[in-house]
Design an enzyme around this catalytic site. Sequence first.
Site, PDB file in Angstrom:
ATOM      1  NE  ARG A 137      -3.756   0.135   1.765  1.00  0.00           N
ATOM      2  CZ  ARG A 137      -4.516  -0.740   2.446  1.00  0.00           C
ATOM      3  NH1 ARG A 137      -4.427  -0.803   3.751  1.00  0.00           N
ATOM      4  NH2 ARG A 137      -5.356  -1.533   1.828  1.00  0.00           N
ATOM      5  CE1 TYR A 138       0.713   4.221   4.365  1.00  0.00           C
ATOM      6  CE2 TYR A 138       0.786   1.887   4.937  1.00  0.00           C
ATOM      7  CZ  TYR A 138       0.246   3.152   5.117  1.00  0.00           C
ATOM      8  OH  TYR A 138      -0.739   3.351   6.023  1.00  0.00           O
ATOM      9  NE  ARG A 141       4.601   1.704   6.432  1.00  0.00           N
ATOM     10  CZ  ARG A 141       4.301   2.985   6.456  1.00  0.00           C
ATOM     11  NH1 ARG A 141       5.130   3.852   5.895  1.00  0.00           N
ATOM     12  NH2 ARG A 141       3.196   3.409   7.009  1.00  0.00           N
ATOM     13  CB  CYS A 150      -4.061 -15.650  16.206  1.00  0.00           C
ATOM     14  SG  CYS A 150      -4.193 -14.589  14.770  1.00  0.00           S
ATOM     15  CB  CYS A 154      -8.618 -10.074  19.158  1.00  0.00           C
ATOM     16  SG  CYS A 154      -6.899 -10.557  19.465  1.00  0.00           S
ATOM     17  CB  CYS A 157      -9.761 -10.035  14.418  1.00  0.00           C
ATOM     18  SG  CYS A 157      -8.462 -10.341  13.195  1.00  0.00           S
ATOM     19  NE  ARG A 159      -4.468  -8.013   7.861  1.00  0.00           N
ATOM     20  CZ  ARG A 159      -3.421  -7.626   8.577  1.00  0.00           C
ATOM     21  NH1 ARG A 159      -2.946  -8.418   9.529  1.00  0.00           N
ATOM     22  NH2 ARG A 159      -2.832  -6.481   8.326  1.00  0.00           N
ATOM     23  CG  ASP A 319      -9.297  -1.324  11.245  1.00  0.00           C
ATOM     24  OD1 ASP A 319      -9.204  -0.092  11.135  1.00  0.00           O
ATOM     25  OD2 ASP A 319      -8.329  -2.085  11.325  1.00  0.00           O
ATOM     26  CG  ASP A 356      -5.266   1.230   8.852  1.00  0.00           C
ATOM     27  OD1 ASP A 356      -4.885   1.877   7.863  1.00  0.00           O
ATOM     28  OD2 ASP A 356      -4.755   0.163   9.216  1.00  0.00           O
ATOM     29  CE  LYS A 363       0.299   2.251   9.773  1.00  0.00           C
ATOM     30  NZ  LYS A 363       0.002   1.063   8.999  1.00  0.00           N
TER      31      LYS A 363
HETATM   32  S1  SF4 Z   1      -6.188  -9.025  16.150  1.00  0.00           S
HETATM   33 FE1  SF4 Z   1      -6.704 -10.686  14.708  1.00  0.00          FE
HETATM   34  S2  SF4 Z   1      -4.749 -11.175  13.730  1.00  0.00           S
HETATM   35 FE2  SF4 Z   1      -4.271 -10.034  15.590  1.00  0.00          FE
HETATM   36  S3  SF4 Z   1      -3.939 -11.590  17.193  1.00  0.00           S
HETATM   37 FE3  SF4 Z   1      -6.067 -10.944  17.312  1.00  0.00          FE
HETATM   38  S4  SF4 Z   1      -7.179 -12.415  16.049  1.00  0.00           S
HETATM   39 FE4  SF4 Z   1      -5.024 -12.580  15.489  1.00  0.00          FE
END
Ligand code: SF4
Length: 407
Positions: A137-138, A141, A150, A154, A157, A159, A319, A356, A363
């Site tokens: 995207r940048y 980087r 993972c 979370c 998340c 993604r 997000d 973001d 960002k």
């Molecule tokens: S935010 Fe998403 S990618 Fe990051 S540790 Fe938590 S579940 Fe995994």
Amino acid sequence: MSCQNAMPPDGPIANQSGASQTVAVRPRMLRTREELMAYDPEREPWAQQLSRRYTHHSQLAGILEHVEDVPEGLYSMFNFRVTPYMAQLMDPIDPSCPIRRQYLPTGNELVIRSYEVRDSLAEDNSIGEPGSPVVHRYPQRVLFLVQNTCGAYCRYCTRKRMVSDADAAITGHAIDAGIRYIASHREIEDVLLSGGDPLILSDKKLDAILARLRAEAPHVRLLRIGSRLPVQLPTRITEELCELLSRHDVQMLNLHINHPKEITPLLVRRLAMLRRAGVMLGNQSVLLRGVNDSVAIQRELCMRLVEIGVRPYYVYSNDSAQGNWQFTVPLAEMTEIARGLRGWISGPAVPTFVVDGTGGLGKMPVLPAYVMQDGETGEVWATNYEGQRSRQRNLEQPANLQLCERS
Ligand code: SF4
């Protein structure tokens, strides 16, 4: 999306250094509070601890009270994983515990707001080349997605469209394509390994990826890893991992710590190993409703981070991935929290608050306005952290400025 519900983490159970070895009996889940609290995560190799993870909310019934019974349909949207170590940190009674809020699902996740989308950052549109998991995207980087699982999931998340989804697993061919893409784009100077969580990979796989990047892309000047696993499973940081990161000159590990309660003596000890290995430590957190949405918590978090040698770096707005609205803190509050840090805590402890941009804008900093110019009078006024103001005449451009001509 098809989510695995009780899968092993990364193939066969591995030993402390991450090298694979098949064992006959998979460690069992800790079902009672007594068992859980008697468990010492330092006495078991990290990969075996992954096999003890809770994979369904009902499995927490023996160790936590007031666990919400969410519909099974939620599992087809996003998986559930909690490590025993994270479960130990959860308040056994209080559902508003900041650790519980981050990992325990609620029925609210099934309510999708109109503005919430599957890929709010349009990362799929920024893939450098079809088949390569590199988000470019940048200008100089890139984000190299090397793993889509993972240690724990979370609920907010970004993604969740791909994380924990068996159909979105990142194959060896995709990683090859990613390395080739980075090697053939000499403008790329900064590579951030991300996912999912790169440290879920065994040392052997990580070693291979890092070795190839260093050998095939010598133009990469900064090699970073973004990982939440040290927070969810601190024993992932081993002497072997530190040696590996040091050998490949991985300059920085970006952590993801959201609340002071996550900074335990065990985490502090393991992070010290990384510091001794010469790895810079930074923290990127997310501002989350009911977790860390107050000036007091952010001040304590940021000061605690610098105290243990971790530079608070970014605080992201949440997000707008599907079902995330319940964690979102509006901009006005975010700005006031940011204002409550600068001047009130040590300068190196002050992170940059960022949004973001939806649709892949990247960002953008959220900055309270401390220095402003009056559009009509041209006067420049500065306001300090306590609200005291002074006029900055030296910064104003006089209308009748006489410039000397050079002879
Ligand atoms: S935010 Fe998403 S990618 Fe990051 S540790 Fe938590 S579940 Fe995994």
